[in-house]
Design a protein around this motif. Structure first.
Motif, PDB file in Angstrom:
ATOM      1  N   GLY A 168       0.805  -1.228   0.000  1.00 57.09           N
ATOM      2  CA  GLY A 168       0.000   0.000   0.000  1.00 57.09           C
ATOM      3  C   GLY A 168       0.826   1.261   0.000  1.00 57.09           C
ATOM      4  N   GLY A 169       0.491   2.160   0.917  1.00 60.31           N
ATOM      5  CA  GLY A 169       1.077   3.499   0.934  1.00 60.31           C
ATOM      6  C   GLY A 169       2.558   3.531   1.245  1.00 60.31           C
ATOM      7  N   GLY A 170       3.039   2.539   2.004  1.00 57.45           N
ATOM      8  CA  GLY A 170       4.468   2.444   2.252  1.00 57.45           C
ATOM      9  C   GLY A 170       5.033   3.379   3.286  1.00 57.45           C
ATOM     10  N   THR A 171       4.221   3.837   4.247  1.00 59.04           N
ATOM     11  CA  THR A 171       4.783   4.735   5.277  1.00 59.04           C
ATOM     12  C   THR A 171       5.784   3.994   6.153  1.00 59.04           C
ATOM     13  OG1 THR A 171       3.012   4.304   6.891  1.00 59.04           O
ATOM     14  CG2 THR A 171       2.695   6.153   5.347  1.00 59.04           C
ATOM     15  N   ASN A 172       5.540   2.704   6.377  1.00 55.89           N
ATOM     16  CA  ASN A 172       6.532   1.936   7.152  1.00 55.89           C
ATOM     17  C   ASN A 172       7.806   1.722   6.341  1.00 55.89           C
ATOM     18  OD1 ASN A 172       5.627   1.014   9.898  1.00 55.89           O
ATOM     19  ND2 ASN A 172       3.808   0.590   8.700  1.00 55.89           N
ATOM     20  N   LEU A 173       7.647   1.490   5.033  1.00 59.79           N
ATOM     21  CA  LEU A 173       8.834   1.395   4.159  1.00 59.79           C
ATOM     22  C   LEU A 173       9.621   2.704   4.226  1.00 59.79           C
ATOM     23  CD1 LEU A 173      10.606   0.252   1.843  1.00 59.79           C
ATOM     24  CD2 LEU A 173       8.915   1.213   0.254  1.00 59.79           C
ATOM     25  N   GLN A 174       8.910   3.818   4.174  1.00 55.05           N
ATOM     26  CA  GLN A 174       9.602   5.121   4.201  1.00 55.05           C
ATOM     27  C   GLN A 174      10.368   5.305   5.496  1.00 55.05           C
ATOM     28  OE1 GLN A 174       9.447   7.359   1.396  1.00 55.05           O
ATOM     29  NE2 GLN A 174      11.310   7.971   2.509  1.00 55.05           N
TER      30      GLN A 174
ATOM     31  N   ASN B 282       7.336  -8.893  10.738  1.00 54.51           N
ATOM     32  CA  ASN B 282       6.084  -8.213  10.366  1.00 54.51           C
ATOM     33  C   ASN B 282       5.749  -7.153  11.407  1.00 54.51           C
ATOM     34  OD1 ASN B 282       3.599  -7.815   8.882  1.00 54.51           O
ATOM     35  ND2 ASN B 282       2.548  -8.871  10.554  1.00 54.51           N
ATOM     36  N   ILE B 283       5.077  -6.097  10.960  1.00 53.49           N
ATOM     37  CA  ILE B 283       4.579  -5.060  11.874  1.00 53.49           C
ATOM     38  C   ILE B 283       3.063  -5.138  11.854  1.00 53.49           C
ATOM     39  CG2 ILE B 283       4.803  -3.306  10.014  1.00 53.49           C
ATOM     40  CD1 ILE B 283       5.270  -2.134  13.519  1.00 53.49           C
ATOM     41  N   HIS B 284       2.482  -5.211  13.066  1.00 60.29           N
ATOM     42  CA  HIS B 284       1.025  -5.302  13.170  1.00 60.29           C
ATOM     43  C   HIS B 284       0.531  -4.143  14.029  1.00 60.29           C
ATOM     44  CE1 HIS B 284      -2.923  -7.214  13.135  1.00 60.29           C
ATOM     45  NE2 HIS B 284      -3.001  -6.935  14.414  1.00 60.29           N
ATOM     46  N   PRO B 285      -0.553  -3.468  13.632  1.00 58.69           N
ATOM     47  CA  PRO B 285      -0.991  -2.262  14.344  1.00 58.69           C
ATOM     48  C   PRO B 285      -1.881  -2.530  15.559  1.00 58.69           C
ATOM     49  CG  PRO B 285      -2.346  -2.568  12.410  1.00 58.69           C
ATOM     50  CD  PRO B 285      -1.336  -3.685  12.407  1.00 58.69           C
ATOM     51  N   ALA B 286      -1.446  -3.494  16.409  1.00 53.28           N
ATOM     52  CA  ALA B 286      -2.160  -3.747  17.674  1.00 53.28           C
ATOM     53  C   ALA B 286      -1.189  -4.467  18.610  1.00 53.28           C
ATOM     54  CB  ALA B 286      -3.402  -4.610  17.442  1.00 53.28           C
TER      55      ALA B 286
ATOM     56  N   LEU C 206      -7.159   6.975  15.502  1.00 50.81           N
ATOM     57  CA  LEU C 206      -6.389   5.975  16.263  1.00 50.81           C
ATOM     58  C   LEU C 206      -5.304   5.349  15.383  1.00 50.81           C
ATOM     59  CD1 LEU C 206      -6.064   4.577  18.944  1.00 50.81           C
ATOM     60  CD2 LEU C 206      -7.875   2.964  18.265  1.00 50.81           C
ATOM     61  N   GLN C 207      -5.624   5.072  14.132  1.00 55.51           N
ATOM     62  CA  GLN C 207      -4.631   4.502  13.208  1.00 55.51           C
ATOM     63  C   GLN C 207      -3.427   5.425  13.081  1.00 55.51           C
ATOM     64  OE1 GLN C 207      -5.490   4.330   8.871  1.00 55.51           O
ATOM     65  NE2 GLN C 207      -4.786   2.203   8.966  1.00 55.51           N
ATOM     66  N   ALA C 208      -3.692   6.700  12.977  1.00 55.15           N
ATOM     67  CA  ALA C 208      -2.582   7.665  12.825  1.00 55.15           C
ATOM     68  C   ALA C 208      -1.706   7.680  14.076  1.00 55.15           C
ATOM     69  CB  ALA C 208      -3.157   9.059  12.557  1.00 55.15           C
TER      70      ALA C 208
ATOM     71  N   VAL D 219      -1.305   5.188  16.211  1.00 53.71           N
ATOM     72  CA  VAL D 219      -0.566   3.919  16.274  1.00 53.71           C
ATOM     73  C   VAL D 219       0.560   3.914  15.233  1.00 53.71           C
ATOM     74  CG1 VAL D 219      -0.751   1.425  15.886  1.00 53.71           C
ATOM     75  CG2 VAL D 219      -2.479   2.614  17.252  1.00 53.71           C
ATOM     76  N   MET D 220       0.317   4.519  14.090  1.00 49.64           N
ATOM     77  CA  MET D 220       1.356   4.531  13.047  1.00 49.64           C
ATOM     78  C   MET D 220       2.595   5.295  13.504  1.00 49.64           C
ATOM     79  SD  MET D 220      -0.486   4.772   9.379  1.00 49.64           S
ATOM     80  CE  MET D 220       0.067   3.512   8.257  1.00 49.64           C
ATOM     81  N   GLU D 221       2.388   6.301  14.365  1.00 50.24           N
ATOM     82  CA  GLU D 221       3.567   7.029  14.890  1.00 50.24           C
ATOM     83  C   GLU D 221       4.440   6.064  15.702  1.00 50.24           C
ATOM     84  OE1 GLU D 221       1.150  11.217  15.490  1.00 50.24           O
ATOM     85  OE2 GLU D 221       2.487  10.544  17.104  1.00 50.24           O
ATOM     86  N   ILE D 222       3.774   5.146  16.410  1.00 50.81           N
ATOM     87  CA  ILE D 222       4.505   4.104  17.162  1.00 50.81           C
ATOM     88  C   ILE D 222       5.208   3.167  16.171  1.00 50.81           C
ATOM     89  CG2 ILE D 222       4.294   2.203  18.809  1.00 50.81           C
ATOM     90  CD1 ILE D 222       3.430   4.706  20.160  1.00 50.81           C
ATOM     91  N   GLU D 223       4.457   2.741  15.149  1.00 51.84           N
ATOM     92  CA  GLU D 223       5.012   1.804  14.154  1.00 51.84           C
ATOM     93  C   GLU D 223       6.285   2.359  13.526  1.00 51.84           C
ATOM     94  OE1 GLU D 223       2.178   0.481  11.189  1.00 51.84           O
ATOM     95  OE2 GLU D 223       0.558   0.935  12.581  1.00 51.84           O
ATOM     96  N   HIS D 224       6.244   3.643  13.202  1.00 50.98           N
ATOM     97  CA  HIS D 224       7.350   4.253  12.450  1.00 50.98           C
ATOM     98  C   HIS D 224       8.601   4.408  13.302  1.00 50.98           C
ATOM     99  CE1 HIS D 224       4.076   6.045   9.623  1.00 50.98           C
ATOM    100  NE2 HIS D 224       4.294   4.762   9.404  1.00 50.98           N
TER     101      HIS D 224
END
Ligand code: GRF
Length: 209
Positions: free
Chosen positions: A10-16, A107-111, A171-173, A175-180
């Motif tokens: 998808g968008g690739g924010t984790n790739l970035q 793998n990265i999982h958002p939970a 909430l996704q946004a 959590v994504m800050e944590i993921e990144h």
């Protein structure tokens, strides 16, 4: 310098976040390829901008799951990757690919696994379920991939607060800050070969000076 390839959908924010972390020297590794399960996704543009070779491997172009699994395994091997990172990857890793990369697919999982993981828990569905459950803390998990869905040994987790009035998107946004942050940290340890798996436990080995 360990080489790794990144699988996206998808968008690739984790790739970035991985590209930026490598460029800052925080990850002592090299992204040797990006493989997408879908064409035309922004993750492919991010890879191309960073000069990383890309390819698309689509499940529907293969007669069956086994042929797809073998094609994915061979494509990953051809990149020269020593380990693999799934970053927003929404397809299945088959048994032949798993066998070729034992405890070497992250793998990265958002939970906060094992909660809100498994079949059907991806993207916004995860955050909808978190909100419906009324939990006060959620977060992200980086784990090794095994034959199950979101069930492999956990490498790292980061927590995020669920706030009153949160929508799944808000909430996704958060959590994504944590993921990144979490994913580059875990990949950095993997690139230094500092992750040791013992059953369900993942230990971080001391840095070799
Ligand atoms: C992220 O929430 C990630 O946890 C999940 O897929 C979502 C999209 O990731 N696996 P990205 O923006 O494509 O990296």
């Amino acid at each position: 310098m360990r080489k790794f390839c990144v699988l996206v959908s998808g968008g690739g924010t984790n790739l970035q976040s991985l590209i930026d972390s490598v460029q800052r020297g925080e990850i002592q590794g090299q992204i040797c390829g990006v493989i997408s399960s879908r064409p035309g996704v922004y993750a492919l543009e991010r890879a191309e901008k960073a000069g990383i070779p890309t390819q698309v491997i689509r499940r529907k172009e293969y007669a069956d799951a086994q042929a797809y699994d073998l094609a994915m395994r061979d494509a990953i091997k051809a990149t020269g990757a020593e380990f693999v990172v799934l970053a927003g990857f929404l397809s299945i890793i088959g048994p032949q690919t798993l066998r070729a990369y034992p405890n070497a697919i992250i793998n990265i999982h958002p939970a906060l696994l094992p909660s809100f993981g498994g079949k059907g828990y991806y993207g916004l569905h995860v955050h909808e379920a978190v909100l419906n459950a009324g939990v006060k803390i959620t977060g992200a998990t980086v784990h090794f991939v095994d034959e199950g869905t979101d069930t492999g040994p956990i490498i790292a987790q980061g927590a995020a607060e669920v706030k009153p009035g949160d929508t799944p998107e808000v909430l996704q946004a958060r959590v994504m800050e944590i993921e990144h942050r979490l994913l580059p940290q875990a990949v950095g340890l993997m690139a230094q070969d500092r992750l040791q798996v013992d059953g369900r436990q993942v230990y971080i080995k001391e840095e070799q000076i």
